[in-house]
Design an enzyme around this catalytic site. Structure first.
Site, short mmCIF file in Angstrom:
data_model
loop_
_atom_site.label_atom_id
_atom_site.label_comp_id
_atom_site.label_asym_id
_atom_site.label_seq_id
_atom_site.Cartn_x
_atom_site.Cartn_y
_atom_site.Cartn_z
N GLU A 257 0.78 -1.30 0.02
CA GLU A 257 -0.15 0.00 0.07
C GLU A 257 0.90 1.30 0.04
OE1 GLU A 257 -3.67 -1.80 2.64
OE2 GLU A 257 -2.05 -0.69 3.68
N ARG B 258 2.87 20.21 6.69
CA ARG B 258 3.74 19.21 7.06
C ARG B 258 5.15 19.79 7.89
NH1 ARG B 258 6.30 15.97 4.46
NH2 ARG B 258 6.19 14.23 5.83
N CYS C 194 -2.56 33.47 10.03
CA CYS C 194 -2.43 34.28 11.19
C CYS C 194 -1.94 33.41 12.32
CB CYS C 194 -3.88 34.70 11.63
SG CYS C 194 -3.52 36.45 12.27
N GLU C 195 -0.61 32.86 12.12
CA GLU C 195 -0.13 31.90 13.12
C GLU C 195 1.41 32.23 12.81
OE1 GLU C 195 -2.54 29.54 14.06
OE2 GLU C 195 -1.00 28.46 15.34
N TYR D 167 0.43 14.02 0.81
CA TYR D 167 0.17 14.67 1.97
C TYR D 167 0.26 16.15 2.24
CZ TYR D 167 0.49 9.68 3.35
OH TYR D 167 0.37 8.33 3.39
#
Ligand code: LLP
Length: 434
Positions: free
Chosen positions: A291, A331, A362-363, A391
């Protein structure tokens, strides 16, 4: 020159993906933009299948883990490439079914599938539901009975392997929310119960030991542990398990120092372990399912951004702000993942600057990376972050009500949108306007 070998530089000094100029892509489709190289994805699929043919006599199926990147187009592509599919929610299953994917080749995962999801999987005739816990086994048997059908299942086993990777993405060790433990006999009891269920057909067992794993040893170890268990089931319960799903987790090269084993080496070594173990233990060679998610799509993708502002804080660092960030690539925030960055319109120049690439959310922690080596950079330049095919889009969010970027597939010199850019109306789509 770059981490992914589908990338190059053209006569204008621009970064290219496939045969397409990334600066043109940014102009034509806007930024931020996810770009995926279809040819590369196809080549990777082919090499997976060829390795199984070469080392395991073709007795296997590669189920692309769609959590890495999922949309209708990707599901269709995987179907055309003869791949199976790993889905982990009704959303991923719905996408696959809408794409016309052969349900027999789908594995349905998840540690807490709802009744709705189980019913949907049964109605869709999913080939293998990967049962995670005893409650799910009971519910599934009941659902199948009510519908008068028998469903194929695998049981998810924790093989007790501690693969060396980031804490959040390793899953095969005993302290994990996924699957049945071997050590405590929980797995063996679950097998007995599954065999006794009238409306499920136990096809085999599954394990997944983690993600972004570079070495082959933990995979060999996991295969050996799983085969010992298959032998125990045969000897003590007189039941032969036909299938062994060894999950995904193969690492890819994000930055120059990453050194993942090639898939061919994995398949060669793991096939050897499986064959040897089977003859030692006197069990038949199982049908193998794999997978891979990341290794199918990560290197094929890049993200393009436009530089909006640069702040040089003397003796501290230089912030380069781009028009995306943690909303399209969380990530770094989540795992401190490392990426390579290139100024797409100056890709022929040396990367002699060190910068922090920051997003627009805003971080304070909204960063794509720190201490990134990049060319001399100016406002208005196009930045490419490499190896973002896995991802990134699939983990994107609408934090700050930021619309998600479009996804463009490049096929040699052709480029076409496979997921539209979200609009402001998409942002308020589900709001009730009272
Ligand atoms: N099979 C199962 C049961 C899985 O849980 C996963 C990934 C895969 C296959 C595919 O693994 P891959 O070949 O892609 O490593 N969000 C994280 C990765 C989470 C992986 C979760 N499970 C990241 O961005 O690194």
């Amino acid at each position: 020159m770059f981490v992914s070998d589908n990338l190059s530089v053209n006569e204008k000094g621009h970064l290219t993906i496939g045969k397409v100029d990334t600066v043109e892509l940014a102009k034509d489709f806007g930024t931020p933009l996810y770009v995926m190289d279809e040819m590369m994805i196809k080549e990777v699929c082919k090499s997976f299948k060829e390795s199984i043919d070469k080392y395991y006599d073709g007795k296997g199926l590669v189920c692309y883990a769609s959590k890495a990147f999922c949309c209708l187009y990707m599901c269709r592509l995987m179907s055309l490439e003869g791949m199976g599919l790993d889905v982990v929610s009704n959303g991923e299953l719905y996408t696959a079914m809408k794409a016309g994917f052969d349900a027999e080749k789908i594995c349905f995962h998840g540690n807490n599938k709802t009744d709705e999801e189980l019913e949907y999987a049964v109605d869709s005739k999913v080939g293998r539901i990967v049962v995670d816990n005893i409650y799910e086994l009971e519910r599934l048997d009941r659902i199948a009975k009510a519908k008068g059908v028998t469903v194929g299942i695998l049981l998810r086993i924790k093989p007790g392997i501690d693969a060396h990777t980031h804490d959040f993405i390793r899953t095969g060790q005993i302290d994990s929310k996924f699957g049945f433990a071997l050590e405590t006999e929980e797995a063996f009891e679950a097998i007995k119960k599954a065999i006794a269920c009238e409306n499920v057909k136990l096809r085999g067992i599954h394990c997944h030991i983690g993600s972004q794993i570079f070495d082959v040893d933990p995979f060999e170890h996991a295969a050996a542990v799983m085969l010992d268990f298959i032998a125990k089931v045969k000897n003590e319960l007189n039941y032969e398990l036909d299938e062994l799903n060894l999950g995904g987790g193969f690492g890819i090269k994000y930055v120059e120092s990453d050194n993942p084993s090639p898939f061919e080496t994995y398949m060669e070594k793991v096939s050897k372990v499986v064959k040897q173990k089977c003859s030692q233990l006197n069990i038949k060679q199982p049908f193998i399912i794999l997978e891979p998610g990341r290794s199918i799509v990560a290197s094929a993708g890049i993200t393009l951004y436009t530089v909006g502002g640069i702040k040089e804080i003397p003796n501290i660092r230089t912030y380069v702000s781009v028009d995306g960030g943690m909303t399209d690539n969380p990530r770094y925030v989540l795992y401190r993942s490392q990426y390579e960055a290139v100024v797409a319109n100056k890709a022929n120049l040396e990367r002699n600057k060190t910068v922090t690439i920051s997003g627009k959310s805003c971080e304070s922690g909204d960063l794509i990376g720190e201490n990134m080596k990049i060319q001399d950079i100016e406002v208005g330049d196009t930045i490419a972050i490499l190896a973002t095919g896995a991802y990134n889009y699939s983990m994107s969010s609408n934090y700050n009500r930021i619309a998600k970027p479009a996804v463009v597939f490049v096929n040699e010199s052709r480029a076409h949108v496979v997921v539209k850019r979200e609009t402001l109306d998409d942002i308020i789509r589900n709001d009730i306007d009272v």
